[in-house]
Design a protein around this motif. Structure first.
Motif, PDB file in Angstrom:
ATOM      1  N   ALA A  36       0.820  -1.215   0.000  1.00  0.00           N
ATOM      2  CA  ALA A  36       0.000   0.000   0.000  1.00  0.00           C
ATOM      3  C   ALA A  36       0.851   1.262   0.000  1.00  0.00           C
ATOM      4  O   ALA A  36       0.326   2.375  -0.034  1.00  0.00           O
ATOM      5  CB  ALA A  36      -0.919   0.004   1.213  1.00  0.00           C
ATOM      6  N   ASP A  62       0.089   5.262  -5.591  1.00  0.00           N
ATOM      7  CA  ASP A  62      -0.239   4.044  -4.885  1.00  0.00           C
ATOM      8  C   ASP A  62      -1.353   3.342  -5.649  1.00  0.00           C
ATOM      9  O   ASP A  62      -1.689   3.732  -6.779  1.00  0.00           O
ATOM     10  CB  ASP A  62      -0.637   4.340  -3.431  1.00  0.00           C
ATOM     11  CG  ASP A  62      -1.917   5.162  -3.325  1.00  0.00           C
ATOM     12  OD1 ASP A  62      -2.420   5.633  -4.358  1.00  0.00           O
ATOM     13  OD2 ASP A  62      -2.410   5.358  -2.192  1.00  0.00           O
ATOM     14  N   GLY A  63      -1.919   2.304  -5.054  1.00  0.00           N
ATOM     15  CA  GLY A  63      -2.945   1.552  -5.753  1.00  0.00           C
ATOM     16  C   GLY A  63      -4.185   2.355  -6.073  1.00  0.00           C
ATOM     17  O   GLY A  63      -4.934   2.019  -7.003  1.00  0.00           O
ATOM     18  N   ILE A  64      -4.445   3.417  -5.324  1.00  0.00           N
ATOM     19  CA  ILE A  64      -5.632   4.239  -5.559  1.00  0.00           C
ATOM     20  C   ILE A  64      -5.445   5.142  -6.777  1.00  0.00           C
ATOM     21  O   ILE A  64      -6.401   5.422  -7.504  1.00  0.00           O
ATOM     22  CB  ILE A  64      -5.959   5.066  -4.304  1.00  0.00           C
ATOM     23  CG1 ILE A  64      -6.418   4.136  -3.170  1.00  0.00           C
ATOM     24  CG2 ILE A  64      -7.018   6.129  -4.580  1.00  0.00           C
ATOM     25  CD1 ILE A  64      -6.630   4.831  -1.839  1.00  0.00           C
ATOM     26  N   LEU A  79      -6.173   1.817   3.901  1.00  0.00           N
ATOM     27  CA  LEU A  79      -7.010   2.979   4.175  1.00  0.00           C
ATOM     28  C   LEU A  79      -8.083   2.651   5.205  1.00  0.00           C
ATOM     29  O   LEU A  79      -8.313   3.417   6.152  1.00  0.00           O
ATOM     30  CB  LEU A  79      -7.658   3.462   2.872  1.00  0.00           C
ATOM     31  CG  LEU A  79      -8.702   4.578   2.972  1.00  0.00           C
ATOM     32  CD1 LEU A  79      -8.098   5.834   3.583  1.00  0.00           C
ATOM     33  CD2 LEU A  79      -9.289   4.887   1.601  1.00  0.00           C
ATOM     34  N   PHE A 136       3.423   4.296  -1.113  1.00  0.00           N
ATOM     35  CA  PHE A 136       3.598   5.095  -2.325  1.00  0.00           C
ATOM     36  C   PHE A 136       4.856   4.640  -3.054  1.00  0.00           C
ATOM     37  O   PHE A 136       5.888   4.358  -2.432  1.00  0.00           O
ATOM     38  CB  PHE A 136       3.699   6.574  -1.976  1.00  0.00           C
ATOM     39  CG  PHE A 136       2.393   7.168  -1.521  1.00  0.00           C
ATOM     40  CD1 PHE A 136       1.369   7.395  -2.425  1.00  0.00           C
ATOM     41  CD2 PHE A 136       2.187   7.487  -0.191  1.00  0.00           C
ATOM     42  CE1 PHE A 136       0.165   7.933  -2.017  1.00  0.00           C
ATOM     43  CE2 PHE A 136       0.984   8.020   0.232  1.00  0.00           C
ATOM     44  CZ  PHE A 136      -0.036   8.247  -0.678  1.00  0.00           C
ATOM     45  N   SER A 154      -4.083  -0.987  -1.023  1.00  0.00           N
ATOM     46  CA  SER A 154      -4.247   0.407  -0.598  1.00  0.00           C
ATOM     47  C   SER A 154      -5.597   0.623   0.076  1.00  0.00           C
ATOM     48  O   SER A 154      -5.695   1.360   1.072  1.00  0.00           O
ATOM     49  CB  SER A 154      -4.118   1.342  -1.805  1.00  0.00           C
ATOM     50  OG  SER A 154      -2.819   1.316  -2.338  1.00  0.00           O
ATOM     51  N   PHE A 200      -5.593  -2.060  -6.424  1.00  0.00           N
ATOM     52  CA  PHE A 200      -5.944  -1.169  -5.320  1.00  0.00           C
ATOM     53  C   PHE A 200      -6.401  -1.891  -4.061  1.00  0.00           C
ATOM     54  O   PHE A 200      -6.735  -1.246  -3.077  1.00  0.00           O
ATOM     55  CB  PHE A 200      -6.985  -0.125  -5.746  1.00  0.00           C
ATOM     56  CG  PHE A 200      -8.127  -0.615  -6.586  1.00  0.00           C
ATOM     57  CD1 PHE A 200      -9.153  -1.361  -6.048  1.00  0.00           C
ATOM     58  CD2 PHE A 200      -8.170  -0.298  -7.943  1.00  0.00           C
ATOM     59  CE1 PHE A 200     -10.215  -1.784  -6.830  1.00  0.00           C
ATOM     60  CE2 PHE A 200      -9.226  -0.720  -8.734  1.00  0.00           C
ATOM     61  CZ  PHE A 200     -10.256  -1.470  -8.178  1.00  0.00           C
ATOM     62  N   ARG A 229      -8.657  10.203  -1.274  1.00  0.00           N
ATOM     63  CA  ARG A 229      -7.295  10.618  -0.928  1.00  0.00           C
ATOM     64  C   ARG A 229      -7.246  11.497   0.310  1.00  0.00           C
ATOM     65  O   ARG A 229      -6.292  11.429   1.101  1.00  0.00           O
ATOM     66  CB  ARG A 229      -6.665  11.362  -2.124  1.00  0.00           C
ATOM     67  CG  ARG A 229      -5.281  11.924  -1.904  1.00  0.00           C
ATOM     68  CD  ARG A 229      -4.259  10.825  -1.601  1.00  0.00           C
ATOM     69  NE  ARG A 229      -3.887  10.086  -2.783  1.00  0.00           N
ATOM     70  CZ  ARG A 229      -3.639   8.784  -2.789  1.00  0.00           C
ATOM     71  NH1 ARG A 229      -3.758   8.083  -1.672  1.00  0.00           N
ATOM     72  NH2 ARG A 229      -3.303   8.157  -3.896  1.00  0.00           N
TER      73      ARG A 229
END
Length: 504
Positions: A64, A87-89, A487, A66, A483, A480, A265
């Motif tokens: 996850a 990142d994955g997002i 989160l 960066f 990530s 994602f 984010r």
């Protein structure tokens, strides 16, 4: 930088500007300048797309953290730096932007005949702003790119749009810009509290709970307009109707994702308590958007306006998934944003094919198109099915995951979200029936030519993506998943700290 020390993200972000500079320097006859501008913009965007493929292939899906980070001092006395990373997002949104841009340039090849050089410059600048927004890891940099997107899109709508282009361009700019002023105040408040605008550092900072509702609504004012959420969605139909085809593709395919990306984010990781407290409010607005705009879409007589309202409904699904605070909901929201970017962009291109031939988007002017343009009818059918979330197409996995996630949060919200699938089938199939089937409404339509080689090249990758995402969705969700899990873990940990402190 990445492990090899190569500034891949900087190159991705700013290479389109180099292409724009080359186009500015082109001199010669008008036709020569226009041709050189088209080819320079196309080759620049293709090179950027290849670089994004390198980013995609090299990305480590198991972490996850960066990646490909680049960090330089910019304003160190104020805690502001040049910081890039993905990142994955964010990584797949970069790929979405770089994939749609060359297709948009190809789509404009023959339809844009005036001020071609300026048009191509605007598109390349727009690409820089889109990529920069998704790779920025400093909030000031993010804000610059986030707002910078408005300028080239304002020009694209205002100069190369339809009859009411100036009105639509100003409405688009004022709506989106005014909301973002409050976001700037929120960024200043976070900088004042934490002493930095570095996003990874802010993620480790606990924003005072008393501040969170105010900052949340400041971000909400900006992101809700960008999504757009009901009732601040009214700028979108006008912008879509008046924008040139390629402008509509980028607007629906990438720019509408700015709001959803902002929630993921910033709002969820930085303001966990406020996000949880205001989730019912978000759900209410989202369900209204899904149902209301779907009903409005049913009544439309303009193809572009119908698809524009459908975009508001689909993005309502995104905001529902975002605030479910579970793995299925968030992954569904991300997948829905990606699939909507592909499918809605393709639908606007389908409208553009007819508009380029007949110069009207009025649904009643068409009929029996399947008898005249069979290849076009098949392509349009595929994207129509994807829009209504037919299993096996890109539209299904995201909406299914969101409904599953919403059910865990609230069965009533899940019911509202699923209503959008039913109504979506109603307005999209009704649109397709009126255009493709029945009697040929005007005899001169019989002279229309089917898809050209250029149009086939444009649609082919979108067809592949639509089927790939529908048949093998895990090849996208795997990017994602890590990530999203991180989160959610961070969000739950922050709420647990608040509970222990006796806040709840």
């Amino acid at each position: 930088m990445n492990a090899a020390g190569f500034p891949l993200l900087s190159l991705l972000t700013f290479l389109p500007l180099a292409g724009a500079l080359i186009i500015m320097l082109v001199r010669g006859e008008e036709e020569t300048v226009a041709s050189n501008a088209r080819w320079t913009a196309l080759w620049t965007s293709l090179i950027v797309f290849v670089l994004s493929l390198i980013l995609w292939i090299s990305f480590d899906k198991t972490t996850a953290a960066f990646q490909f980070e680049e960090k330089l001092d910019w304003l160190p006395d104020f805690g502001i730096g040049y910081h890039l990373g993905v990142d994955g997002i964010s990584v797949l949104f970069v790929l979405l932007a770089t994939a749609l841009t060359p297709l948009c340039i190809l789509a404009s090849w023959e339809s844009v005949t005036s001020r071609v050089r300026e048009y191509m410059i605007a598109f390349l600048i727009l690409e820089t702003m889109m990529i920069g927004m998704f790779v920025s890891l400093d909030m000031i940099m993010f804000y610059i790119f986030f707002e910078g997107v408005l300028i080239p899109m304002f020009l694209i709508i205002g100069i190369w749009g339809g009859a009411r282009r100036v009105y639509a361009a100003y409405k688009f700019f004022l709506y989106t810009f005014l909301g973002s002023v409050l976001m700037l105040l929120a960024i200043i408040a976070l900088w004042y509290a934490a002493g930095t605008t570095d996003i990874p550092a802010l993620m480790q900072f606990q924003v005072p709970v008393a501040w969170q509702p105010i900052i949340f609504f400041a971000f909400f004012a900006s992101f809700a307009v960008k999504v757009p959420m009901w009732p601040v969605h009214t700028w979108l139909p006008d912008a879509h109707v008046e924008a040139p085809t390629a402008g509509s593709v980028i607007l629906a395919g990438v720019l509408l994702k700015m709001g959803g990306y902002g929630f993921l984010r910033f709002s969820l990781p930085l303001l966990p308590q406020a996000s949880a407290d205001f989730a019912p409010f978000i759900f209410a607005l989202s369900v209204i958007a899904v149902v209301y705009t779907s009903l409005v879409a049913l009544a439309q007589q303009d193809m572009k306006k119908l698809i524009a309202y459908s975009s508001v409904a689909h993005m309502g699904i995104v905001t529902i998934g975002t605030f479910t605070f579970n793995q299925q909901g968030l992954e569904g929201a991300l997948f829905q944003m990606l699939s909507h970017g592909v499918v809605s962009g393709a639908l606007f291109l389908c409208v553009g094919v007819l508009y380029d031939r007949e110069h009207t988007r009025e649904i009643a002017r068409y009929g029996g198109v399947a008898k005249i343009l069979p290849a076009y009818a098949i392509v349009f059918m595929l994207f129509t099915m994807a829009s209504v979330a037919l299993p096996g197409t890109a539209g299904f996995p995201g909406e299914f995951l969101v409904i599953v996630g919403a059910w865990a949060s609230s069965p009533w919200v899940a019911l509202g979200a699923s209503t959008g699938m039913v109504l979506g089938a109603a307005y999209m199939l009704y649109l397709y029936k009126r255009i493709a089937f029945g009697k040929i409404t005007h005899e001169h339509l019989r002279g229309l030519k089917d898809l050209t080689a250029r149009e086939v090249v444009i649609f082919a990758p979108l067809i592949v993506l639509t089927l790939w995402m529908g048949i093998y969705p895990s090849s996208f969700t795997s990017f994602f998943s890590a990530s999203v899990a991180a989160l959610l873990q961070q969000h739950e940990a922050a709420l647990s700290v608040a509970r222990l402190a006796g806040i709840n």
